[in-house]
Design a protein around this motif. Structure first.
Motif, PDB file in Angstrom:
ATOM      1  N   VAL A 104       0.929  -1.270  -0.005  1.00  0.00           N
ATOM      2  CA  VAL A 104       0.092  -0.152   0.037  1.00  0.00           C
ATOM      3  C   VAL A 104       1.007   1.270  -0.040  1.00  0.00           C
ATOM      4  CG1 VAL A 104      -1.870   1.141   1.372  1.00  0.00           C
ATOM      5  CG2 VAL A 104      -1.801  -1.313   1.065  1.00  0.00           C
ATOM      6  N   ILE A 105       2.115   1.102   0.759  1.00  0.00           N
ATOM      7  CA  ILE A 105       3.022   2.271   0.515  1.00  0.00           C
ATOM      8  C   ILE A 105       4.439   1.634   0.509  1.00  0.00           C
ATOM      9  CG2 ILE A 105       1.713   3.733   2.244  1.00  0.00           C
ATOM     10  CD1 ILE A 105       3.530   2.693   4.469  1.00  0.00           C
ATOM     11  N   PRO A 106       5.384   2.260   0.045  1.00  0.00           N
ATOM     12  CA  PRO A 106       6.637   1.695  -0.253  1.00  0.00           C
ATOM     13  C   PRO A 106       7.015   1.151   1.089  1.00  0.00           C
ATOM     14  CG  PRO A 106       6.544   3.694  -1.421  1.00  0.00           C
ATOM     15  CD  PRO A 106       5.399   3.931  -0.513  1.00  0.00           C
ATOM     16  N   ARG A 135       6.122  -3.005   6.509  1.00  0.00           N
ATOM     17  CA  ARG A 135       5.261  -3.131   5.165  1.00  0.00           C
ATOM     18  C   ARG A 135       3.846  -3.134   5.305  1.00  0.00           C
ATOM     19  NH1 ARG A 135       6.417  -8.818   2.881  1.00  0.00           N
ATOM     20  NH2 ARG A 135       6.597  -9.394   4.935  1.00  0.00           N
ATOM     21  N   VAL A 136       3.151  -2.481   4.593  1.00  0.00           N
ATOM     22  CA  VAL A 136       1.530  -2.228   4.621  1.00  0.00           C
ATOM     23  C   VAL A 136       1.050  -2.995   3.590  1.00  0.00           C
ATOM     24  CG1 VAL A 136      -0.295  -1.017   4.749  1.00  0.00           C
ATOM     25  CG2 VAL A 136       1.832  -0.149   6.067  1.00  0.00           C
ATOM     26  N   MET A 137       0.443  -4.050   3.462  1.00  0.00           N
ATOM     27  CA  MET A 137       0.207  -4.935   2.285  1.00  0.00           C
ATOM     28  C   MET A 137      -1.433  -5.319   2.119  1.00  0.00           C
ATOM     29  SD  MET A 137       3.099  -5.776   1.122  1.00  0.00           S
ATOM     30  CE  MET A 137       2.816  -6.889  -0.101  1.00  0.00           C
ATOM     31  N   ALA A 138      -1.756  -5.309   1.066  1.00  0.00           N
ATOM     32  CA  ALA A 138      -3.240  -5.810   0.347  1.00  0.00           C
ATOM     33  C   ALA A 138      -3.351  -6.620  -0.680  1.00  0.00           C
ATOM     34  CB  ALA A 138      -4.028  -4.672   0.521  1.00  0.00           C
ATOM     35  N   PRO A 139      -4.428  -7.335  -0.624  1.00  0.00           N
ATOM     36  CA  PRO A 139      -4.677  -7.999  -1.862  1.00  0.00           C
ATOM     37  C   PRO A 139      -5.268  -7.110  -2.868  1.00  0.00           C
ATOM     38  CG  PRO A 139      -5.837  -9.091   0.149  1.00  0.00           C
ATOM     39  CD  PRO A 139      -5.367  -7.773   0.548  1.00  0.00           C
ATOM     40  N   VAL A 140      -4.928  -7.408  -4.219  1.00  0.00           N
ATOM     41  CA  VAL A 140      -5.231  -6.543  -5.281  1.00  0.00           C
ATOM     42  C   VAL A 140      -6.817  -6.271  -5.008  1.00  0.00           C
ATOM     43  CG1 VAL A 140      -5.691  -6.289  -7.699  1.00  0.00           C
ATOM     44  CG2 VAL A 140      -3.409  -7.280  -6.651  1.00  0.00           C
ATOM     45  N   GLY A 141      -7.038  -4.899  -5.113  1.00  0.00           N
ATOM     46  CA  GLY A 141      -8.626  -4.401  -5.065  1.00  0.00           C
ATOM     47  C   GLY A 141      -9.302  -4.493  -3.696  1.00  0.00           C
ATOM     48  N   ALA A 163      20.954  -6.951   6.482  1.00  0.00           N
ATOM     49  CA  ALA A 163      19.625  -7.273   7.157  1.00  0.00           C
ATOM     50  C   ALA A 163      18.946  -6.068   7.236  1.00  0.00           C
ATOM     51  CB  ALA A 163      19.622  -7.980   8.462  1.00  0.00           C
ATOM     52  N   GLY A 164      19.755  -4.948   7.372  1.00  0.00           N
ATOM     53  CA  GLY A 164      19.345  -3.623   7.616  1.00  0.00           C
ATOM     54  C   GLY A 164      19.095  -2.697   6.457  1.00  0.00           C
ATOM     55  N   GLU A 165      19.730  -3.204   5.192  1.00  0.00           N
ATOM     56  CA  GLU A 165      19.639  -2.425   4.037  1.00  0.00           C
ATOM     57  C   GLU A 165      18.566  -2.236   3.301  1.00  0.00           C
ATOM     58  OE1 GLU A 165      22.354  -0.677   3.025  1.00  0.00           O
ATOM     59  OE2 GLU A 165      23.418  -1.234   4.832  1.00  0.00           O
ATOM     60  N   ILE A 166      18.240  -1.469   2.559  1.00  0.00           N
ATOM     61  CA  ILE A 166      16.831  -1.490   1.674  1.00  0.00           C
ATOM     62  C   ILE A 166      16.771  -2.786   0.906  1.00  0.00           C
ATOM     63  CG2 ILE A 166      15.740  -0.304  -0.134  1.00  0.00           C
ATOM     64  CD1 ILE A 166      17.003   2.258   0.741  1.00  0.00           C
ATOM     65  N   SER A 167      17.891  -3.228   0.370  1.00  0.00           N
ATOM     66  CA  SER A 167      17.847  -4.436  -0.379  1.00  0.00           C
ATOM     67  C   SER A 167      18.636  -5.543   0.282  1.00  0.00           C
ATOM     68  CB  SER A 167      18.318  -4.289  -1.846  1.00  0.00           C
ATOM     69  OG  SER A 167      18.545  -5.617  -2.261  1.00  0.00           O
TER      70      SER A 167
END
Length: 263
Positions: A104-106, A135-141, A163-167
């Motif tokens: 929902v957000i990066p 992380r904020v997640m949602a199913p599509v729609g 473990a603390g890096e963006i990637s």
């Protein structure tokens, strides 16, 4: 007998369900509802608060009492199985591998004062600045389904800086912790209900008051030290998920039940 506010809530609930008050529409104001039901404004407020707790409406200043979209309640089956996919560990969840979920957000990482309950699990001082991955997640729609916060112990982060890096690389931060000497991790999990903070309610598009969240807290324990190295907290609005667990019969509960000793 049901209290008067419960009777009013039941009538309004039925009107919402049959479409008399459609999703996105407004209910009459408190004054009009008080006149319609011949009840005090306090009784009406209690009835609306009950509907808010169920996720049916949201009372907002200047906008009135809005009928909220109905999101199907997802079944979260909790067992003790941790699986592995090409992208890393897969813990019990509310989706299938084929279902597409989107952020929902990066995804964010930041240094935050650790809450007291998380600090206790990690064995650090409450309020100590720790790395938090969010992380904020949602199913599509669908509206936002969960917030997932992962807190990493400072020593574990020193052992596995990536473990603390963006990637965090293939397999994610858990693989980095295991590669740094903490593998294989083992996990414990607790589930409880609580009220959300204002920020959590905003991120999950929840009503402003009255609805709790389910909080699933998973603690990752190092094989090398036997101590926690990370804690992950998943928050789900109570109107969007339900937890199910398959029950197992112990040998003492075998069937058929043997006849009682008649001696």
């Amino acid at each position: 007998m049901a209290a008067r506010y419960q009777e009013i809530a039941a009538d309004l609930r039925e009107r919402i369900e049959v479409g008399e008050y459609p999703v996105g529409g407004r209910l009459p104001g408190y004054r009009d509802l008080a006149q319609t039901y011949q009840a005090s404004k306090d009784v009406i407020r209690r009835a609306i608060a009950e509907l808010e707790t169920e996720g049916l409406v949201e009372a907002a200043q200047r906008r009135g009492i809005i009928v909220r979209p109905r999101t199907p309640r997802r079944r979260i089956t909790r067992d003790t199985t941790v699986r592995r996919s090409s992208s890393g560990y897969v813990f019990p969840g509310a989706s299938t591998p084929e279902e597409q979920w989107l952020p929902v957000i990066p995804p964010r990482r930041s240094t935050q004062p650790v809450p007291a309950d998380i600090a206790e699990l990690l064995g650090v001082a409450s309020g100590e600045p720790l790395l938090r991955r969010r992380r904020v997640m949602a199913p599509v729609g669908e509206p936002p389904f969960d917030i997932t916060d992962s807190w990493i112990h400072p020593q574990a982060l020193a052992d596995a800086p990536q473990a603390g890096e963006i990637s965090t690389g293939p397999g994610g931060y858990l693989d980095r912790l295991e590669e740094a000497g903490h593998g294989p991790l083992t996990w414990t999990e607790r589930v409880r209900a609580r009220m959300p903070t204002a920020e959590e309610a905003r991120l999950l598009a929840m009503p402003r008051s009255g609805m709790p969240v389910l909080e699933l807290t998973r603690t990752g324990i190092s094989a090398r030290t036997g101590r926690p190295v990370e804690v992950t907290v998943v928050l789900v609005p109570a109107d969007r998920g339900e937890i199910t667990t398959a029950l197992r019969r112990d040998d003492t509960a075998s069937w058929p039940v043997p006849p009682a000793d008649s001696a």
